[in-house]
Design a protein around this motif. Structure first.
Motif, PDB file in Angstrom:
ATOM      1  N   TRP A 203       0.846  -1.187   0.000  1.00  9.50           N
ATOM      2  CA  TRP A 203       0.000   0.000   0.000  1.00  9.50           C
ATOM      3  C   TRP A 203       0.884   1.241   0.000  1.00  9.50           C
ATOM      4  N   LYS A 204       0.627   2.137  -0.918  1.00  6.02           N
ATOM      5  CA  LYS A 204       1.383   3.387  -0.919  1.00  6.02           C
ATOM      6  C   LYS A 204       0.852   4.300   0.162  1.00  6.02           C
TER       7      LYS A 204
ATOM      8  N   PRO B 111      -5.594   4.174   2.871  1.00  8.09           N
ATOM      9  CA  PRO B 111      -6.731   5.002   2.444  1.00  8.09           C
ATOM     10  C   PRO B 111      -7.761   5.156   3.561  1.00  8.09           C
TER      11      PRO B 111
ATOM     12  N   ARG C 116     -12.567   4.089   1.567  1.00  8.76           N
ATOM     13  CA  ARG C 116     -12.258   2.958   0.689  1.00  8.76           C
ATOM     14  C   ARG C 116     -13.466   2.479  -0.094  1.00  8.76           C
TER      15      ARG C 116
ATOM     16  N   GLU D 284      -3.324  12.821  -1.866  1.00  9.95           N
ATOM     17  CA  GLU D 284      -3.313  11.366  -2.081  1.00  9.95           C
ATOM     18  C   GLU D 284      -4.649  10.740  -1.670  1.00  9.95           C
ATOM     19  N   GLN D 285      -5.173  11.194  -0.510  1.00  8.51           N
ATOM     20  CA  GLN D 285      -6.430  10.624  -0.035  1.00  8.51           C
ATOM     21  C   GLN D 285      -7.593  11.012  -0.948  1.00  8.51           C
TER      22      GLN D 285
ATOM     23  N   ASP E 293      -7.338  11.880  -4.108  1.00 14.29           N
ATOM     24  CA  ASP E 293      -7.139  11.175  -5.376  1.00 14.29           C
ATOM     25  C   ASP E 293      -7.612   9.733  -5.272  1.00 14.29           C
ATOM     26  N   HIS E 294      -7.355   9.128  -4.102  1.00 14.37           N
ATOM     27  CA  HIS E 294      -7.785   7.734  -3.938  1.00 14.37           C
ATOM     28  C   HIS E 294      -9.303   7.602  -4.064  1.00 14.37           C
TER      29      HIS E 294
ATOM     30  N   THR F 249     -10.518   7.191  -7.464  1.00 10.69           N
ATOM     31  CA  THR F 249     -10.320   5.884  -8.124  1.00 10.69           C
ATOM     32  C   THR F 249     -11.446   4.907  -7.796  1.00 10.69           C
ATOM     33  N   LEU F 250     -12.265   5.263  -6.803  1.00 10.80           N
ATOM     34  CA  LEU F 250     -13.284   4.311  -6.352  1.00 10.80           C
ATOM     35  C   LEU F 250     -14.476   4.267  -7.287  1.00 10.80           C
TER      36      LEU F 250
END
Lengths: 430, 430
Positions: free
Chosen positions: B13-14, B17, B20, B69-70, B72-73, B76-77
């Motif tokens: 994991w980078k 999150p 999620r 980052e959060q 952006d994550h 992706t969902l």
């Protein structure tokens, strides 16, 4: 991801063993065991469980079958290689090879002897009889097993969140104690809570909390397994069983009067430095010190384990002064029924006058008071004591008559021989 | 045994999150989204983060890179198959197929639109602009991310035991609240704490604690993901954004005055029973009820979300009585800044007079007050609101002027149109 192998492996356990190692015991037991192995290997002794808190009906709380399973499991244990290596190779109290090769070889081959368990009303009669060095090693596991089985019995009906919150509350309480103690300058404190712990995992947690919270003020733990696993100091010196058994074996009153000093003469040969700690209260602290030989005044310190701790410490200070010793260089270890308030008081009163140290037991590792209904997890006063040696009863007078034990006539004789008069009774909480 | 695969997987994991799942959001957001998708799919709106507690310097506490980052994550969902199945197949408020096939098909293909993040002094300016049904779904994840990043920032310097004890204390506190609430007869309470939770895992714990501790008194959670995972009811109706955006789009004062009722007329068509709950305070509860059409008095209940809750409820009771309705059959949902004391007070005052219900938010899922230095984990008042619709500013008056928002001239116009006079300011804690 669930680790299926671990889960399947866990299914295979018939029981969840409470004591899983022969070194899940107090360090002083091993020190004393080595001394006994050297000096009195063939003495036949009987140790017996004594529940001083008779309103805790152990036999109703704990299933006899479960108790037998746990005790039987301890009899399957033998010293593991890593444990032996640790005992042989580790430095204890600054000394290498604390345990002799002869003792270690004996210990490596040891399995604990049989036990005798009967139900008597609401209590259990649990006794161990045999060679002193073997039987004495039952004391701590027997106590730890009964304490933890009682905890499990109380916890059995609780829900998952209730359990989590119970431990959250208990953790919070321990941590608040640690935070208070952190404020004491030059505090020196060790865990002495193995025998009456709530459970092994809980003691392990408490020790780690002290380690993280108190830093260098935390001297270590009396529990060898935790000391080994957590890379801490194993702490402890000696206990009442040495003078009690030596006294029981004395042939006459003169030998009886000498017995407590004879025991320490052996110890004097075997140990030095911080291990030279007097436990003076077996037959009354006042008389013991008044009649002590001068070489005992040269010992490093004293452990106060019954009676009013202030009185015991003041008595010791006066005694050292009367023998030309400087109390400021002496160690006073308080180890009886301590909790934070008492530690703070004693620390305030004796810091600077002596080197103060604390052996904190039950109220570190088993303070669940008030956390469940009917206070069913409150600690109680359970001991496992030598009651006979080579067929003769043992006697303890203590500085607190409520901790006294032995047949009435023998108690009277001991009081006469040791010149013990009136004593102040103090409640025995733990 | 350590599960090596899990450990290695965790290394990959980078980031860790925070959000999620697209259904890690409040249920009412999805209900409203469906309504917006049906009635105003093309309205262009802007949502903006507003930190009402300006002395919490978010931009100094939270690293901008981590925040991106959060966020952006979250982009992706997309809706997972099991989540879609749950939304399509589950019964909500006793109704099957709450979500139409058309809405579900749209939702299954949704990815959240871009965000705009800038630093402005010690605060962040975070805005979302685009089609209303898409942009509105940013509100909850954006708030949850910022709240949790702030928690992580504060916790970053703490030791392992400090952390354990911190959570032990917080758990104890929640459980003590639950134990107090358990004493209230016929209590009905739901978790409304997603947006300002300490963290996802913490909210999940709090919800389970309520579930175990309160039993049937716990009605469920507003969080869809937790409701799904824990097999609980998803709870919620509608919020201020519906009247605010409808009002902003109104062409003249007459349309503006009608807007709050027009919104509920749509809702009236779409929902029945316990979902027919009035949120009356957007432009002042008094005027809203006085001018409401009779069909609104027939609705099931009212939600009191600002102002003195007792006043709001008494106003509603008088209004129902004036319209010939029996208040004892009406639902009053309190949802503003609740904690145990206030719940007890309101329960005592209104039980029997109306059907009382509580939506317990921040002080359920984020009560870490006083638990760390400088109270750095205390909850604060962060919101993410619709600030514009089709280029026109939104306005909220509320029953508490400290919760009001909008350009000054527009606020004045709204006050005139809705007949809002003097208001009592109340501190906004959460």
């Amino acid at each position: 991801m669930i680790d299926i192998a671990t889960r399947v492996w866990n299914h295979k356990w018939k029981i969840d063993p409470i004591v899983r190692s022969l070194i899940d015991t107090d360090f002083y037991k091993l020190l004393m065991c080595q001394s006994v192995f050297r000096n009195s290997p063939d003495t036949n002794v009987t140790f017996s469980l004594i529940n001083r808190t008779t309103n805790v009906p152990l036999a109703r709380l704990i299933d006899e079958g479960e108790l037998r399973e746990q005790l039987d499991h301890v009899r399957t244990l033998s010293l593991r290689r890593g444990e032996s290596t640790w005992l042989r190779g580790n430095t204890f109290y600054g000394k290498r090879q604390m345990f002799t090769p002869a003792f270690m070889e004996w210990f490596e081959n040891l399995r604990l002897p049989p036990y005798d368990l009967r139900r008597a009303g609401d209590q259990y009669e649990l006794t161990f009889e045999g060679a002193w060095p073997e039987v004495m090693l039952w004391e701590i596991p027997a106590l730890a097993i009964i304490m933890e089985l009682r905890s499990r019995a109380v916890l059995a009906d609780m829900g998952r969140f209730e359990l989590q919150v119970l431990y959250a509350r208990a953790m919070t309480r321990v941590w608040e104690k640690v935070e208070r103690l952190r404020a004491l300058p030059d505090l020196r404190l060790a865990d002495f809570g193995t025998r009456r712990r709530h459970s092994f995992l809980w003691q392990d947690w408490c020790v780690q909390a002290c380690h993280e919270g108190l830093g260098n003020s935390f001297a270590g733990t009396s529990n060898c397994l935790i000391a080994k696993n957590r890379d801490m100091e194993a702490i402890g010196t000696n206990a009442h069983e040495l003078p009690m058994i030596r006294a029981a074996l004395a042939g006459d009153d003169a030998a009886l009067a000498r017995a407590p000093y004879d025991v320490l003469a052996d110890w004097h040969e075997e140990h030095e430095g911080n291990l030279r700690v007097i436990l003076p209260d077996t037959y009354g602290t006042e008389g013991f010190l008044a009649n002590a030989p001068d070489w005992l005044a040269g010992w490093t310190g004293i452990r106060i384990d019954s009676g009013a701790p202030e009185t015991g410490a003041e008595t010791a200070i006066r005694w050292w002064e009367s023998r030309g010793e400087d109390p400021r260089e002496k160690l006073v270890i308080f180890s009886d029924g301590l909790d934070v308030e008492k530690i703070e008081e004693l620390h305030a009163r004796f810091s600077g006058r002596v080197r103060v140290s604390f052996g904190w037991g039950t109220l570190l590792t088993n303070d669940f008071r008030g956390l469940v209904k009917d206070d069913a997890l409150a600690p109680f006063s359970l001991v496992c004591k030598a009651v006979a040696a080579d067929g003769r009863p043992t006697v303890k007078l203590s500085d607190n008559p409520r901790k006294a034990m032995g047949p009435e006539a023998e108690v009277a004789r001991y009081k006469r021989v040791f010149g013990v008069g009136g004593q102040v009774a103090r409640e025995v909480v733990v």
